[in-house]
Design a protein around this motif. Sequence first.
Motif, PDB file in Angstrom:
ATOM      1  N   ILE A  47      16.842 -10.548  59.420  1.00  0.00           N
ATOM      2  CA  ILE A  47      17.986 -10.671  58.728  1.00  0.00           C
ATOM      3  C   ILE A  47      19.278 -10.255  59.109  1.00  0.00           C
ATOM      4  O   ILE A  47      20.171 -10.509  58.633  1.00  0.00           O
ATOM      5  N   ALA A  48      19.232  -9.606  60.463  1.00  0.00           N
ATOM      6  CA  ALA A  48      20.142  -9.086  61.131  1.00  0.00           C
ATOM      7  C   ALA A  48      20.916 -10.149  62.010  1.00  0.00           C
ATOM      8  O   ALA A  48      20.705 -10.330  63.098  1.00  0.00           O
ATOM      9  N   GLY A 110      19.425   5.345  52.209  1.00  0.00           N
ATOM     10  CA  GLY A 110      20.075   4.659  53.234  1.00  0.00           C
ATOM     11  C   GLY A 110      19.573   3.403  53.847  1.00  0.00           C
ATOM     12  O   GLY A 110      20.030   3.127  55.146  1.00  0.00           O
ATOM     13  N   ARG A 111      18.291   2.952  53.385  1.00  0.00           N
ATOM     14  CA  ARG A 111      17.337   1.929  53.866  1.00  0.00           C
ATOM     15  C   ARG A 111      18.091   0.711  53.615  1.00  0.00           C
ATOM     16  O   ARG A 111      18.478   0.453  52.563  1.00  0.00           O
ATOM     17  N   GLY A 112      17.855  -0.153  54.634  1.00  0.00           N
ATOM     18  CA  GLY A 112      18.137  -1.528  54.251  1.00  0.00           C
ATOM     19  C   GLY A 112      18.959  -2.420  55.384  1.00  0.00           C
ATOM     20  O   GLY A 112      19.470  -1.745  56.245  1.00  0.00           O
ATOM     21  N   LEU A 113      18.788  -3.583  55.246  1.00  0.00           N
ATOM     22  CA  LEU A 113      19.432  -4.686  56.137  1.00  0.00           C
ATOM     23  C   LEU A 113      19.406  -4.529  57.653  1.00  0.00           C
ATOM     24  O   LEU A 113      20.430  -5.128  58.261  1.00  0.00           O
ATOM     25  N   ASP A 117      13.787  -4.960  58.080  1.00  0.00           N
ATOM     26  CA  ASP A 117      13.717  -5.335  56.624  1.00  0.00           C
ATOM     27  C   ASP A 117      13.575  -6.698  56.180  1.00  0.00           C
ATOM     28  O   ASP A 117      14.153  -7.604  57.000  1.00  0.00           O
ATOM     29  N   VAL A 118      12.935  -7.121  55.206  1.00  0.00           N
ATOM     30  CA  VAL A 118      12.833  -8.396  54.640  1.00  0.00           C
ATOM     31  C   VAL A 118      13.826  -8.692  53.535  1.00  0.00           C
ATOM     32  O   VAL A 118      14.552  -7.929  53.242  1.00  0.00           O
ATOM     33  N   ALA A 119      14.409  -9.988  53.613  1.00  0.00           N
ATOM     34  CA  ALA A 119      15.433 -10.342  52.779  1.00  0.00           C
ATOM     35  C   ALA A 119      15.173 -10.098  51.499  1.00  0.00           C
ATOM     36  O   ALA A 119      16.286  -9.593  50.632  1.00  0.00           O
ATOM     37  N   THR A 120      14.151  -9.930  50.869  1.00  0.00           N
ATOM     38  CA  THR A 120      13.689  -9.634  49.486  1.00  0.00           C
ATOM     39  C   THR A 120      13.766  -7.900  49.022  1.00  0.00           C
ATOM     40  O   THR A 120      13.707  -7.854  48.024  1.00  0.00           O
ATOM     41  N   ALA A 121      13.810  -7.086  50.167  1.00  0.00           N
ATOM     42  CA  ALA A 121      13.488  -5.744  49.861  1.00  0.00           C
ATOM     43  C   ALA A 121      14.802  -5.218  49.291  1.00  0.00           C
ATOM     44  O   ALA A 121      16.128  -5.696  49.889  1.00  0.00           O
ATOM     45  N   ALA A 122      14.826  -4.499  48.456  1.00  0.00           N
ATOM     46  CA  ALA A 122      16.081  -3.758  47.948  1.00  0.00           C
ATOM     47  C   ALA A 122      16.466  -2.736  48.882  1.00  0.00           C
ATOM     48  O   ALA A 122      15.746  -2.227  49.696  1.00  0.00           O
ATOM     49  N   SER A 123      18.065  -2.734  49.145  1.00  0.00           N
ATOM     50  CA  SER A 123      18.706  -1.886  49.988  1.00  0.00           C
ATOM     51  C   SER A 123      19.223  -0.667  49.333  1.00  0.00           C
ATOM     52  O   SER A 123      19.348  -0.597  48.053  1.00  0.00           O
ATOM     53  N   GLY A 124      19.232   0.569  50.015  1.00  0.00           N
ATOM     54  CA  GLY A 124      19.951   1.749  49.372  1.00  0.00           C
ATOM     55  C   GLY A 124      21.237   1.609  49.348  1.00  0.00           C
ATOM     56  O   GLY A 124      21.830   0.835  49.993  1.00  0.00           O
ATOM     57  N   GLY A 125      21.909   2.778  48.539  1.00  0.00           N
ATOM     58  CA  GLY A 125      23.368   2.667  48.451  1.00  0.00           C
ATOM     59  C   GLY A 125      24.165   3.567  49.342  1.00  0.00           C
ATOM     60  O   GLY A 125      25.264   3.288  49.911  1.00  0.00           O
ATOM     61  N   ASN A 126      23.346   4.575  50.072  1.00  0.00           N
ATOM     62  CA  ASN A 126      23.881   5.362  51.005  1.00  0.00           C
ATOM     63  C   ASN A 126      24.948   6.200  50.485  1.00  0.00           C
ATOM     64  O   ASN A 126      25.817   6.698  51.300  1.00  0.00           O
ATOM     65  N   CYS A 127      24.964   6.573  49.178  1.00  0.00           N
ATOM     66  CA  CYS A 127      26.269   7.211  48.705  1.00  0.00           C
ATOM     67  C   CYS A 127      26.235   8.720  49.174  1.00  0.00           C
ATOM     68  O   CYS A 127      27.295   9.150  49.484  1.00  0.00           O
TER      69      CYS A 127
END
Length: 221
Positions: A47-48, A110-113, A117-127
Amino acid sequence: MNKSLLLALSAPFVLLALPSCSVQPTAADYDRMAQEMMKNSFVARGIATMDRLNPDQANDLCAQAEVAGQQLDDKTAQAIQAAQMKTIVPPADGRFLGDWREGELIAQSGRGLTWTDVATAASGGNCFNCHQITKAEISFGTLGPSLLNYGRLRGVTDPNSPEARPIVEYTWGKLSNPRAYNACSQMPRAGHKGILTQDQMRHVMALLLDPESPVNREVAN
Ligand code: HEC
Protein backbone atom coordinates in the motif's frame (compact mmCIF):
# COMPACT_ATOMS: atom_id res chain seq x y z
CA MET A 1 32.82 -1.87 -13.62
CA ASN A 2 31.64 -1.86 -17.24
CA LYS A 3 31.10 1.41 -19.03
CA SER A 4 27.33 1.30 -19.53
CA LEU A 5 26.72 0.47 -15.87
CA LEU A 6 28.88 3.40 -14.86
CA LEU A 7 26.92 5.64 -17.20
CA ALA A 8 23.59 4.40 -15.86
CA LEU A 9 24.68 5.03 -12.28
CA SER A 10 25.99 8.50 -12.88
CA ALA A 11 23.18 9.67 -15.20
CA PRO A 12 20.83 10.95 -12.48
CA PHE A 13 23.60 13.04 -10.95
CA VAL A 14 24.59 14.57 -14.27
CA LEU A 15 20.95 15.49 -14.91
CA LEU A 16 20.57 16.96 -11.46
CA ALA A 17 23.70 19.05 -11.79
CA LEU A 18 22.78 20.53 -15.18
CA PRO A 19 20.28 23.28 -14.24
CA SER A 20 22.79 24.86 -11.92
CA CYS A 21 26.11 24.43 -13.74
CA SER A 22 26.89 28.08 -14.30
CA VAL A 23 25.77 29.50 -10.95
CA GLN A 24 25.72 28.29 -7.37
CA PRO A 25 22.74 25.98 -6.75
CA THR A 26 19.98 27.70 -4.83
CA ALA A 27 18.04 26.24 -1.92
CA ALA A 28 15.24 25.46 -4.39
CA ASP A 29 17.72 23.50 -6.58
CA TYR A 30 18.76 21.41 -3.60
CA ASP A 31 15.12 20.80 -2.78
CA ARG A 32 14.47 19.62 -6.34
CA MET A 33 17.54 17.40 -6.22
CA ALA A 34 16.39 15.84 -2.96
CA GLN A 35 12.97 15.14 -4.49
CA GLU A 36 14.56 13.57 -7.58
CA MET A 37 16.82 11.43 -5.43
CA MET A 38 13.85 10.19 -3.40
CA LYS A 39 11.92 9.37 -6.56
CA ASN A 40 14.91 7.44 -7.90
CA SER A 41 15.55 5.48 -4.74
CA PHE A 42 12.05 4.66 -3.49
CA VAL A 43 10.04 1.75 -4.84
CA ALA A 44 6.32 1.12 -4.57
CA ARG A 45 5.52 -1.81 -2.34
CA GLY A 46 2.12 -2.96 -1.09
CA ILE A 47 0.00 0.00 0.00
CA ALA A 48 3.05 2.30 0.13
CA THR A 49 2.78 3.62 -3.41
CA MET A 50 4.82 6.30 -5.16
CA ASP A 51 2.00 8.86 -5.08
CA ARG A 52 3.13 9.59 -1.52
CA LEU A 53 6.06 11.46 -3.01
CA ASN A 54 3.80 13.85 -4.91
CA PRO A 55 3.29 16.91 -2.74
CA ASP A 56 -0.14 18.52 -2.96
CA GLN A 57 -0.46 22.30 -3.36
CA ALA A 58 -0.31 22.95 0.40
CA ASN A 59 2.77 20.75 0.90
CA ASP A 60 4.45 22.36 -2.06
CA LEU A 61 3.86 25.97 -1.05
CA CYS A 62 4.79 25.35 2.60
CA ALA A 63 7.97 23.49 1.60
CA GLN A 64 8.95 26.30 -0.78
CA ALA A 65 8.47 28.90 1.95
CA GLU A 66 10.48 26.80 4.40
CA VAL A 67 13.32 26.27 1.93
CA ALA A 68 13.38 30.01 1.26
CA GLY A 69 13.45 30.62 5.02
CA GLN A 70 10.29 32.70 4.82
CA GLN A 71 6.82 32.63 6.31
CA LEU A 72 3.95 32.08 3.89
CA ASP A 73 2.31 35.39 3.05
CA ASP A 74 -1.15 35.86 4.56
CA LYS A 75 -3.00 35.65 1.26
CA THR A 76 -1.44 32.31 0.30
CA ALA A 77 -1.94 30.93 3.81
CA GLN A 78 -5.61 31.90 3.73
CA ALA A 79 -6.08 30.38 0.27
CA ILE A 80 -4.56 27.09 1.47
CA GLN A 81 -6.74 27.10 4.60
CA ALA A 82 -9.90 27.79 2.58
CA ALA A 83 -9.10 24.95 0.16
CA GLN A 84 -8.26 22.54 3.01
CA MET A 85 -11.44 23.54 4.91
CA LYS A 86 -13.49 22.25 1.98
CA THR A 87 -12.05 18.74 2.50
CA ILE A 88 -13.55 18.39 6.00
CA VAL A 89 -16.34 15.83 6.02
CA PRO A 90 -18.70 15.99 9.01
CA PRO A 91 -19.58 12.67 10.68
CA ALA A 92 -22.03 10.79 8.48
CA ASP A 93 -24.63 10.26 11.24
CA GLY A 94 -24.08 13.57 13.05
CA ARG A 95 -22.42 11.80 16.00
CA PHE A 96 -19.07 13.36 16.95
CA LEU A 97 -18.16 11.29 20.00
CA GLY A 98 -17.36 7.62 20.56
CA ASP A 99 -15.64 5.79 23.43
CA TRP A 100 -12.59 7.41 25.03
CA ARG A 101 -11.13 3.99 25.96
CA GLU A 102 -10.94 3.09 22.28
CA GLY A 103 -9.67 6.60 21.62
CA GLU A 104 -6.74 6.16 23.95
CA LEU A 105 -5.66 2.95 22.19
CA ILE A 106 -5.84 4.75 18.84
CA ALA A 107 -3.89 7.74 20.20
CA GLN A 108 -1.21 5.39 21.54
CA SER A 109 -0.78 3.43 18.33
CA GLY A 110 1.66 4.62 15.69
CA ARG A 111 1.08 1.54 13.57
CA GLY A 112 -0.03 1.71 9.97
CA LEU A 113 0.33 2.55 6.29
CA THR A 114 3.69 0.86 5.78
CA TRP A 115 4.30 -1.65 3.00
CA THR A 116 3.87 -4.50 5.46
CA ASP A 117 0.35 -3.31 6.39
CA VAL A 118 -2.72 -4.38 4.44
CA ALA A 119 -5.13 -1.77 3.11
CA THR A 120 -7.98 -2.97 5.32
CA ALA A 121 -6.01 -2.84 8.62
CA ALA A 122 -6.87 0.07 10.93
CA SER A 123 -4.05 2.59 11.46
CA GLY A 124 -3.12 4.31 14.69
CA GLY A 125 -3.41 8.06 15.28
CA ASN A 126 0.11 8.41 16.70
CA CYS A 127 -1.10 11.34 18.83
CA PHE A 128 1.20 10.70 21.82
CA ASN A 129 4.13 10.99 19.47
CA CYS A 130 3.57 14.76 19.37
CA HIS A 131 1.29 15.53 22.34
CA GLN A 132 1.07 15.02 26.06
CA ILE A 133 -2.47 13.66 26.50
CA THR A 134 -2.77 11.87 29.84
CA LYS A 135 -0.70 12.05 33.01
CA ALA A 136 -0.43 8.26 33.10
CA GLU A 137 1.52 8.11 29.84
CA ILE A 138 4.91 9.61 30.51
CA SER A 139 6.35 8.87 27.07
CA PHE A 140 5.18 11.54 24.66
CA GLY A 141 6.47 14.01 22.07
CA THR A 142 6.33 17.76 22.41
CA LEU A 143 6.08 18.96 18.81
CA GLY A 144 2.42 19.75 19.47
CA PRO A 145 0.90 21.45 22.55
CA SER A 146 -0.13 19.43 25.62
CA LEU A 147 -3.73 18.24 25.36
CA LEU A 148 -4.10 17.57 29.10
CA ASN A 149 -7.56 18.75 30.23
CA TYR A 150 -8.38 19.60 26.60
CA GLY A 151 -12.16 19.64 27.07
CA ARG A 152 -12.17 20.92 30.64
CA LEU A 153 -9.94 23.91 29.84
CA ARG A 154 -12.38 24.83 27.07
CA GLY A 155 -15.37 24.64 29.40
CA VAL A 156 -16.87 21.48 27.91
CA THR A 157 -19.04 19.83 30.57
CA ASP A 158 -21.46 18.16 28.14
CA PRO A 159 -19.99 17.60 24.67
CA ASN A 160 -23.50 17.02 23.28
CA SER A 161 -24.81 20.40 24.40
CA PRO A 162 -25.28 23.29 21.95
CA GLU A 163 -22.75 25.37 23.92
CA ALA A 164 -20.06 22.78 23.26
CA ARG A 165 -20.83 22.63 19.53
CA PRO A 166 -18.21 25.14 18.30
CA ILE A 167 -15.34 23.42 20.12
CA VAL A 168 -16.64 19.98 19.11
CA GLU A 169 -16.76 21.03 15.44
CA TYR A 170 -13.34 22.68 15.62
CA THR A 171 -11.80 19.54 17.15
CA TRP A 172 -13.38 17.33 14.48
CA GLY A 173 -12.06 19.71 11.83
CA LYS A 174 -8.61 19.76 13.38
CA LEU A 175 -8.44 15.94 13.43
CA SER A 176 -9.73 15.82 9.86
CA ASN A 177 -7.42 18.42 8.40
CA PRO A 178 -5.26 20.65 10.64
CA ARG A 179 -4.22 22.72 7.63
CA ALA A 180 -7.73 24.13 7.42
CA TYR A 181 -6.80 26.23 10.47
CA ASN A 182 -3.04 26.48 10.12
CA ALA A 183 -1.82 26.34 6.51
CA CYS A 184 1.55 24.72 7.23
CA SER A 185 0.57 22.67 10.28
CA GLN A 186 2.94 19.79 11.00
CA MET A 187 0.09 17.67 12.30
CA PRO A 188 -0.99 14.82 9.98
CA ARG A 189 -4.34 15.20 8.20
CA ALA A 190 -5.83 12.07 9.79
CA GLY A 191 -9.33 12.33 8.31
CA HIS A 192 -8.50 13.86 4.95
CA LYS A 193 -5.66 11.42 4.26
CA GLY A 194 -7.70 8.39 5.34
CA ILE A 195 -5.33 7.60 8.23
CA LEU A 196 -8.28 7.32 10.65
CA THR A 197 -11.83 6.26 9.86
CA GLN A 198 -14.78 8.35 11.08
CA ASP A 199 -15.40 5.78 13.84
CA GLN A 200 -11.80 6.06 15.01
CA MET A 201 -12.04 9.86 14.92
CA ARG A 202 -15.17 9.70 17.11
CA HIS A 203 -13.22 7.66 19.68
CA VAL A 204 -10.30 10.11 19.69
CA MET A 205 -12.81 12.98 20.00
CA ALA A 206 -14.19 11.31 23.14
CA LEU A 207 -10.68 10.98 24.55
CA LEU A 208 -10.28 14.76 24.23
CA LEU A 209 -13.80 15.93 25.08
CA ASP A 210 -15.64 13.39 27.24
CA PRO A 211 -15.67 14.65 30.86
CA GLU A 212 -15.14 11.01 31.95
CA SER A 213 -11.97 10.66 29.87
CA PRO A 214 -8.70 10.63 31.86
CA VAL A 215 -7.68 13.65 29.76
CA ASN A 216 -10.27 15.78 31.56
CA ARG A 217 -9.82 14.23 34.99
CA GLU A 218 -6.23 15.25 35.44
CA VAL A 219 -5.37 17.65 38.21
CA ALA A 220 -4.09 20.82 36.55
CA ASN A 221 -0.33 21.31 36.62
C1 HEC B 1 3.58 14.94 13.87
C2 HEC B 1 3.09 15.57 15.09
C3 HEC B 1 1.63 15.48 15.42
C4 HEC B 1 0.82 14.37 15.49
C5 HEC B 1 1.17 12.93 15.14
C6 HEC B 1 -0.45 14.83 15.99
N1 HEC B 1 -0.41 16.18 16.19
FE1 HEC B 1 -1.90 17.33 16.94
N2 HEC B 1 -0.79 19.00 16.66
C7 HEC B 1 0.52 19.01 16.27
C8 HEC B 1 1.00 20.38 16.25
C9 HEC B 1 2.40 20.80 15.85
C10 HEC B 1 -0.07 21.20 16.66
C11 HEC B 1 -0.05 22.74 16.82
C12 HEC B 1 -0.08 23.41 15.50
C13 HEC B 1 -1.42 23.35 14.86
O1 HEC B 1 -2.41 23.64 15.54
O2 HEC B 1 -1.50 23.00 13.69
C14 HEC B 1 -1.19 20.30 16.90
C15 HEC B 1 -2.45 20.71 17.32
C16 HEC B 1 -3.44 19.85 17.75
C17 HEC B 1 -4.72 20.26 18.27
C18 HEC B 1 -5.21 21.69 18.42
C19 HEC B 1 -4.93 22.17 19.81
C20 HEC B 1 -5.57 23.51 20.10
O3 HEC B 1 -5.40 24.00 21.24
O4 HEC B 1 -6.22 24.10 19.24
C21 HEC B 1 -5.43 19.13 18.59
C22 HEC B 1 -6.82 19.04 19.19
C23 HEC B 1 -4.58 18.01 18.25
N3 HEC B 1 -3.38 18.49 17.74
C24 HEC B 1 -4.94 16.69 18.44
C25 HEC B 1 -4.21 15.62 17.94
C26 HEC B 1 -4.67 14.25 17.97
C27 HEC B 1 -5.94 13.78 18.66
C28 HEC B 1 -3.75 13.50 17.31
C29 HEC B 1 -3.81 12.04 16.95
C30 HEC B 1 -4.92 11.65 16.10
C31 HEC B 1 -2.68 14.40 16.89
N4 HEC B 1 -2.99 15.65 17.29
C32 HEC B 1 -1.54 14.01 16.20
C33 HEC B 1 1.29 17.92 15.94
C34 HEC B 1 0.83 16.62 15.86
